[in-house]
Design a protein around this motif. Structure first.
Motif, PDB file in Angstrom:
ATOM      1  N   PHE A  11      76.096 -32.223  15.163  1.00 56.63           N
ATOM      2  CA  PHE A  11      75.517 -31.021  14.573  1.00 56.63           C
ATOM      3  C   PHE A  11      75.661 -29.932  15.510  1.00 56.63           C
ATOM      4  O   PHE A  11      76.075 -28.575  14.748  1.00 56.63           O
ATOM      5  N   ASP A  12      75.453 -29.993  16.890  1.00 53.50           N
ATOM      6  CA  ASP A  12      75.651 -28.875  17.458  1.00 53.50           C
ATOM      7  C   ASP A  12      77.021 -28.284  17.691  1.00 53.50           C
ATOM      8  O   ASP A  12      77.512 -27.201  18.294  1.00 53.50           O
ATOM      9  N   ARG A  13      78.040 -29.195  17.411  1.00 56.06           N
ATOM     10  CA  ARG A  13      79.416 -28.747  17.526  1.00 56.06           C
ATOM     11  C   ARG A  13      79.917 -27.845  16.376  1.00 56.06           C
ATOM     12  O   ARG A  13      81.045 -27.430  16.396  1.00 56.06           O
ATOM     13  N   TRP A  14      79.089 -27.620  15.520  1.00 59.43           N
ATOM     14  CA  TRP A  14      79.563 -26.838  14.212  1.00 59.43           C
ATOM     15  C   TRP A  14      78.603 -25.448  14.278  1.00 59.43           C
ATOM     16  O   TRP A  14      77.387 -25.723  14.626  1.00 59.43           O
ATOM     17  N   ARG A  15      78.982 -24.403  14.171  1.00 63.46           N
ATOM     18  CA  ARG A  15      78.570 -23.331  13.619  1.00 63.46           C
ATOM     19  C   ARG A  15      78.704 -22.436  12.387  1.00 63.46           C
ATOM     20  O   ARG A  15      79.796 -22.722  11.860  1.00 63.46           O
ATOM     21  N   ILE A  16      77.340 -22.160  12.018  1.00 58.67           N
ATOM     22  CA  ILE A  16      77.572 -21.692  10.594  1.00 58.67           C
ATOM     23  C   ILE A  16      78.083 -20.094  10.695  1.00 58.67           C
ATOM     24  O   ILE A  16      77.614 -19.535  11.452  1.00 58.67           O
ATOM     25  N   VAL A  17      78.934 -19.774   9.895  1.00 63.98           N
ATOM     26  CA  VAL A  17      79.777 -18.574   9.719  1.00 63.98           C
ATOM     27  C   VAL A  17      78.863 -17.610   8.686  1.00 63.98           C
ATOM     28  O   VAL A  17      79.324 -17.843   7.579  1.00 63.98           O
ATOM     29  N   PRO A  18      77.773 -16.887   8.847  1.00 65.55           N
ATOM     30  CA  PRO A  18      77.266 -16.055   7.903  1.00 65.55           C
ATOM     31  C   PRO A  18      78.132 -15.182   7.241  1.00 65.55           C
ATOM     32  O   PRO A  18      79.074 -14.472   7.880  1.00 65.55           O
ATOM     33  N   ARG A  19      78.304 -15.102   5.801  1.00 62.75           N
ATOM     34  CA  ARG A  19      78.932 -13.817   5.008  1.00 62.75           C
ATOM     35  C   ARG A  19      78.004 -12.898   4.381  1.00 62.75           C
ATOM     36  O   ARG A  19      76.658 -13.292   4.318  1.00 62.75           O
TER      37      ARG A  19
ATOM     38  N   LEU B  96      78.201 -37.492  11.529  1.00 66.18           N
ATOM     39  CA  LEU B  96      78.736 -36.206  11.175  1.00 66.18           C
ATOM     40  C   LEU B  96      80.101 -36.040  11.431  1.00 66.18           C
ATOM     41  O   LEU B  96      81.042 -35.475  10.763  1.00 66.18           O
ATOM     42  N   ASP B  97      80.439 -36.774  12.586  1.00 67.94           N
ATOM     43  CA  ASP B  97      82.041 -36.656  12.885  1.00 67.94           C
ATOM     44  C   ASP B  97      82.891 -37.571  11.943  1.00 67.94           C
ATOM     45  O   ASP B  97      84.121 -37.276  11.958  1.00 67.94           O
ATOM     46  N   ALA B  98      82.274 -38.666  11.394  1.00 67.16           N
ATOM     47  CA  ALA B  98      82.964 -39.166  10.314  1.00 67.16           C
ATOM     48  C   ALA B  98      82.878 -38.957   9.013  1.00 67.16           C
ATOM     49  O   ALA B  98      83.902 -38.910   8.258  1.00 67.16           O
TER      50      ALA B  98
ATOM     51  N   VAL C 257      72.864 -27.591   5.604  1.00 67.07           N
ATOM     52  CA  VAL C 257      73.980 -26.814   5.171  1.00 67.07           C
ATOM     53  C   VAL C 257      75.453 -27.380   5.958  1.00 67.07           C
ATOM     54  O   VAL C 257      76.309 -27.253   5.214  1.00 67.07           O
ATOM     55  N   LYS C 258      75.301 -27.521   6.959  1.00 62.57           N
ATOM     56  CA  LYS C 258      76.378 -28.268   7.715  1.00 62.57           C
ATOM     57  C   LYS C 258      76.888 -29.592   7.195  1.00 62.57           C
ATOM     58  O   LYS C 258      78.314 -29.516   6.806  1.00 62.57           O
ATOM     59  N   ALA C 259      76.017 -30.330   6.777  1.00 62.26           N
ATOM     60  CA  ALA C 259      76.701 -31.697   6.183  1.00 62.26           C
ATOM     61  C   ALA C 259      77.275 -31.379   4.816  1.00 62.26           C
ATOM     62  O   ALA C 259      78.272 -31.896   4.121  1.00 62.26           O
ATOM     63  N   LEU C 260      76.537 -30.294   3.916  1.00 61.93           N
ATOM     64  CA  LEU C 260      77.214 -30.160   2.745  1.00 61.93           C
ATOM     65  C   LEU C 260      78.534 -29.285   2.928  1.00 61.93           C
ATOM     66  O   LEU C 260      79.395 -29.611   2.227  1.00 61.93           O
ATOM     67  N   ALA C 261      78.576 -28.518   3.828  1.00 64.03           N
ATOM     68  CA  ALA C 261      80.006 -27.935   4.040  1.00 64.03           C
ATOM     69  C   ALA C 261      81.037 -28.796   4.403  1.00 64.03           C
ATOM     70  O   ALA C 261      82.136 -28.717   4.208  1.00 64.03           O
TER      71      ALA C 261
ATOM     72  N   THR D 124      81.865 -24.296   2.374  1.00 63.10           N
ATOM     73  CA  THR D 124      82.767 -25.167   2.361  1.00 63.10           C
ATOM     74  C   THR D 124      83.145 -25.275   3.861  1.00 63.10           C
ATOM     75  O   THR D 124      82.511 -24.847   4.701  1.00 63.10           O
ATOM     76  N   ARG D 125      84.439 -25.862   4.181  1.00 66.63           N
ATOM     77  CA  ARG D 125      84.760 -26.075   5.422  1.00 66.63           C
ATOM     78  C   ARG D 125      84.765 -24.718   6.222  1.00 66.63           C
ATOM     79  O   ARG D 125      84.544 -24.618   7.404  1.00 66.63           O
ATOM     80  N   GLU D 126      85.272 -23.774   5.541  1.00 59.85           N
ATOM     81  CA  GLU D 126      85.595 -22.465   5.886  1.00 59.85           C
ATOM     82  C   GLU D 126      84.276 -21.828   6.136  1.00 59.85           C
ATOM     83  O   GLU D 126      83.987 -20.625   6.743  1.00 59.85           O
ATOM     84  N   SER D 127      83.037 -22.430   5.849  1.00 60.32           N
ATOM     85  CA  SER D 127      81.846 -21.875   6.158  1.00 60.32           C
ATOM     86  C   SER D 127      81.154 -22.088   7.581  1.00 60.32           C
ATOM     87  O   SER D 127      80.231 -21.510   8.083  1.00 60.32           O
ATOM     88  N   LEU D 128      82.084 -23.164   8.316  1.00 61.63           N
ATOM     89  CA  LEU D 128      81.650 -23.306   9.573  1.00 61.63           C
ATOM     90  C   LEU D 128      82.736 -22.977  10.445  1.00 61.63           C
ATOM     91  O   LEU D 128      84.031 -22.591  10.131  1.00 61.63           O
ATOM     92  N   ALA D 129      82.378 -22.822  11.831  1.00 56.98           N
ATOM     93  CA  ALA D 129      83.072 -22.788  13.175  1.00 56.98           C
ATOM     94  C   ALA D 129      83.092 -23.696  14.056  1.00 56.98           C
ATOM     95  O   ALA D 129      81.875 -23.965  14.097  1.00 56.98           O
ATOM     96  N   ALA D 130      84.088 -24.180  14.513  1.00 54.70           N
ATOM     97  CA  ALA D 130      83.829 -25.383  15.789  1.00 54.70           C
ATOM     98  C   ALA D 130      83.140 -24.531  17.035  1.00 54.70           C
ATOM     99  O   ALA D 130      83.564 -23.288  17.297  1.00 54.70           O
TER     100      ALA D 130
END
Length: 399
Positions: free
Chosen positions: A72-80, A304-306, A333-337, A388-394
């Motif tokens: 989970f820590d390897r992903w960051r939410i990108v607020p819009r 989550l990696d899978a 939110v990350k899992a949904l994205a 979506t995937r675009e809602s997150l950044a590595a």
């Protein structure tokens, strides 16, 4: 049973305002922390040693559990910004089950280790919010008891496939008669993983007939006993032990479930893209991407990696759900994205149960739903289906 439609949830984030108002004007603050990631520390103080050893630790060195959280820590939410999310709706329907948000209570056995009311307290709290409850085969209360406690609220049944097919068929019939609408077959536990915290205490509750209420109330199981359970409880426990390890299951067994269960069937414990494809090819309705919260295989891939690859491979064919490592609304939110249609929440529910029974479970669910709602709103999403995937950044190294 006709499942009741959840009431319109409004904005779950309003729970936050209620906490502030209570604190400022009534001098009332939450008895349990609202930091769900910190609940484990509170629960450790009240759990008995045996319960602590069973509920909290994971398999082996705990590497898989740590990997779940690190993922989970390897992903960051990108607020819009400026996306107009004042009126939000988190409600959804998953596999025919209406729910107020993409959240279910994960199947967890032996809940009386955490609190005397066990699953009954959990299902009451979930039912009050309309959150679907998933009943474990290894529960301390039977199908019928849980159904009565949950009323008309949605509920699913998680099956550990016993080696005795007559008992398996009886379980399916009882679950259906008790209003459980979706069958969740757990595949990652044909036998218990290597769990040092339990082994060092020599503690397995099922051998004390704790956590096998579904068996001890089952006519097919009881018919195989030479004496009633109360006359020879040890024999009943040993008979259970002959049914739980089921190493022989294969993809060829799945038609038996389809023949005897007329609702959706989900396979839980999927971490391989190929297994997800096989699930779809064999006519299953969904998968739960899960490594059993790190309790089975030490050093396994983080769930989550899978998730992204599995969602990409079969998300257009079957329903993809997720559990393992979820602690917060932001995790959800990350899992949904990353492709999950809904998330199953496990250990935090047990921690809330241990700390305050039904009220503790209610607290955990309300806090997670509020944080989920607020995180979506602050990220510019009016509902759970938008990330979506675009809602997150590595995450960058060192961040």
């Amino acid at each position: 049973m006709t499942q009741e439609q959840p009431q319109s949830p409004g904005n779950f984030g309003d729970h936050q305002l209620g906490i502030y108002l209570n604190g400022m004007f009534a001098d009332l603050t939450p008895e349990l922390t609202t930091d769900l990631a910190a609940l484990e520390d509170q629960a450790r103080a009240v759990l008995a040693p045996e319960a602590l050893g069973y509920v909290v630790p994971s398999a082996g060195s705990g590497a898989t559990h740590r990997a779940n959280r690190a993922a989970f820590d390897r992903w960051r939410i990108v607020p819009r910004m400026l996306r107009g999310s004042a009126d939000r709706d988190l409600s959804c329907t998953v596999l025919g089950t209406p729910m107020p948000a993409p959240l279910l209570v994960a199947p967890m056995g032996v809940q009386t280790l955490a609190h005397p009311e066990g699953e009954l307290a959990t299902v009451r709290a979930a039912a009050a919010l309309g959150v679907p409850y998933v009943h474990s085969t290894q529960a301390s209360h039977s199908f019928e008891q849980v159904a009565e406690a949950g009323g008309g609220a949605p509920r699913w049944y998680q099956l550990y496939w016993p080696t005795d097919r007559e008992v398996c068929l009886s379980f399916l019939e009882r679950a259906k008669a008790s209003g459980f609408s979706v069958l969740v077959l757990t595949l990652d536990t044909p036998v218990l993983g290597w769990r040092p915290a339990d082994l060092d205490r020599g503690f397995l509750p099922f051998l004390r007939n704790v956590g096998i209420a579904n068996y001890l109330t089952d006519p097919a199981f009881l018919a195989k006993l030479a004496k009633p359970v109360e006359e020879d409880p040890g024999a009943a426990a040993l008979h259970w032990a002959q049914m739980f390890p089921n190493h022989g299951l294969s993809w060829g067994d799945l038609p038996f479930l389809r023949e005897h269960w007329d609702g959706p069937i989900v396979l839980k414990g999927i971490c391989s893209v190929e297994d997800a494809r096989l699930a779809a090819d064999h006519g299953m309705d969904g998968v739960v991407v899960s490594n059993h919260g790190g309790r089975q295989v030490d050093g396994a891939i983080a769930a989550l990696d899978a998730l992204p690859a599995i969602a990409d491979a079969v998300g257009d064919r079957i329903t993809v759900l997720f559990d393992s490592g979820v602690r917060t609304g932001a995790d959800t939110v990350k899992a949904l994205a990353l492709g999950a249609r809904a998330v199953l929440l496990g250990r935090p529910v047990l921690y809330g149960l241990a700390l305050a029974g039904q009220q503790g479970v209610d607290h955990v669910l309300r806090c997670l739903l509020a944080e989920l709602d607020l995180t979506l709103a602050l990220s510019g999403h009016a509902g759970h289906g938008r990330p979506t995937r675009e809602s997150l950044a590595a995450a960058q190294d060192g961040s």
